[in-house]
Design a protein around this motif. Structure first.
Motif, PDB file in Angstrom:
ATOM      1  N   LEU A  16       0.977  -1.174   0.019  1.00 44.07           N
ATOM      2  CA  LEU A  16      -0.115  -0.025   0.000  1.00 44.07           C
ATOM      3  C   LEU A  16       0.922   1.336  -0.022  1.00 44.07           C
ATOM      4  O   LEU A  16       2.235   1.091  -0.004  1.00 44.07           O
ATOM      5  CB  LEU A  16      -1.068  -0.031   1.284  1.00 44.07           C
ATOM      6  N   ALA A  17       0.232   2.610  -0.046  1.00 35.52           N
ATOM      7  CA  ALA A  17       1.158   3.629   0.092  1.00 35.52           C
ATOM      8  C   ALA A  17       1.955   3.656   1.363  1.00 35.52           C
ATOM      9  O   ALA A  17       1.246   3.749   2.430  1.00 35.52           O
ATOM     10  CB  ALA A  17       0.166   4.801  -0.023  1.00 35.52           C
ATOM     11  N   ASN A  18       3.000   3.737   1.068  1.00 34.22           N
ATOM     12  CA  ASN A  18       4.231   3.725   2.192  1.00 34.22           C
ATOM     13  C   ASN A  18       4.023   2.694   3.349  1.00 34.22           C
ATOM     14  O   ASN A  18       4.351   2.945   4.432  1.00 34.22           O
ATOM     15  CB  ASN A  18       4.067   5.047   2.975  1.00 34.22           C
ATOM     16  N   LEU A  19       3.205   1.302   3.048  1.00 32.49           N
ATOM     17  CA  LEU A  19       3.124   0.733   4.167  1.00 32.49           C
ATOM     18  C   LEU A  19       2.938  -0.735   3.336  1.00 32.49           C
ATOM     19  O   LEU A  19       2.256  -0.727   2.274  1.00 32.49           O
ATOM     20  CB  LEU A  19       1.886   0.931   4.904  1.00 32.49           C
ATOM     21  N   ASP A  20       3.833  -1.751   3.932  1.00 36.75           N
ATOM     22  CA  ASP A  20       3.629  -3.446   3.345  1.00 36.75           C
ATOM     23  C   ASP A  20       3.110  -4.004   4.421  1.00 36.75           C
ATOM     24  O   ASP A  20       3.398  -3.988   5.399  1.00 36.75           O
ATOM     25  CB  ASP A  20       5.000  -3.579   2.887  1.00 36.75           C
ATOM     26  N   LEU A  21       2.210  -4.946   3.971  1.00 41.49           N
ATOM     27  CA  LEU A  21       1.685  -5.945   5.022  1.00 41.49           C
ATOM     28  C   LEU A  21       2.116  -7.432   4.566  1.00 41.49           C
ATOM     29  O   LEU A  21       1.964  -7.725   3.511  1.00 41.49           O
ATOM     30  CB  LEU A  21       0.113  -5.821   4.975  1.00 41.49           C
TER      31      LEU A  21
END
Length: 174
Positions: A16-21
């Motif tokens: 995701l925008a500036n975020l990885d899960l």
């Protein structure tokens, strides 16, 4: 008890925008435990005002057992926990869970199909929790098979969340 329809395959990794899960599993035990040790007081009560996780003296082995349970729940479709990353940096965790209650006919189960919680380690360069919440809400709303997801303690304040349990049932014209 499955939280999602059998036809839905939850993603194991998401960018995701500036975020990885990524699925929260023992692979993340070192980073997760380090974050818990640094931030236990900050993240305590994320799951409710009466929730005392993590204990101040949580051990690595206890946390590892939690990660094993989270991975099993994910694989069995019971609940979904993700490690949140920014590049190589471990930010915290996202939990997507069923609404459990000891209250008969808890109205929150009619209003929401799931509840979500996240915590961020309180490092200096952490992203803004409001922007993380917005990103996660947009993703769940767009990609998951829920009509409504509760965010107790974030979108719904704790007092509001508790009061919702006893909301009257709305009858259609009856």
């Amino acid at each position: 008890m499955h939280l999602i329809p059998a036809s839905f395959v939850p993603p194991r990794t998401v960018s995701l925008a500036n975020l990885d899960l990524v699925v929260l599993s023992p692979e993340w035990a070192q980073q997760d435990f380090a974050a818990l040790e640094r931030c236990a007081d900050t993240i305590r009560h994320v799951f409710g005002p009466d929730n005392h996780w993590p204990d101040a003296d949580i051990s690595y082995e206890e946390n590892l057992a939690d990660l094993l349970r989270h991975e099993r729940e994910f694989n069995e479709g019971e609940a979904f926990a993700y490690a949140m990353l920014q590049g190589e940096r471990y930010l915290g965790c996202l939990h997507i869970k069923p609404i459990k209650s000891r209250i008969d006919n808890d109205a929150r189960r009619r209003l929401f199909q799931a509840q979500a919680f996240f915590w961020l380690a309180n490092d200096e360069a952490q992203p803004d929790p409001g922007s993380v919440l917005a990103t996660l809400r947009d993703w769940l709303n767009a990609e998951w098979p829920f009509e409504a997801v509760a965010w107790p303690g974030r979108v719904q304040g704790w007092d509001e969340w508790q009061a919702m349990a006893h909301a009257p049932c709305m009858n259609d014209g009856a």
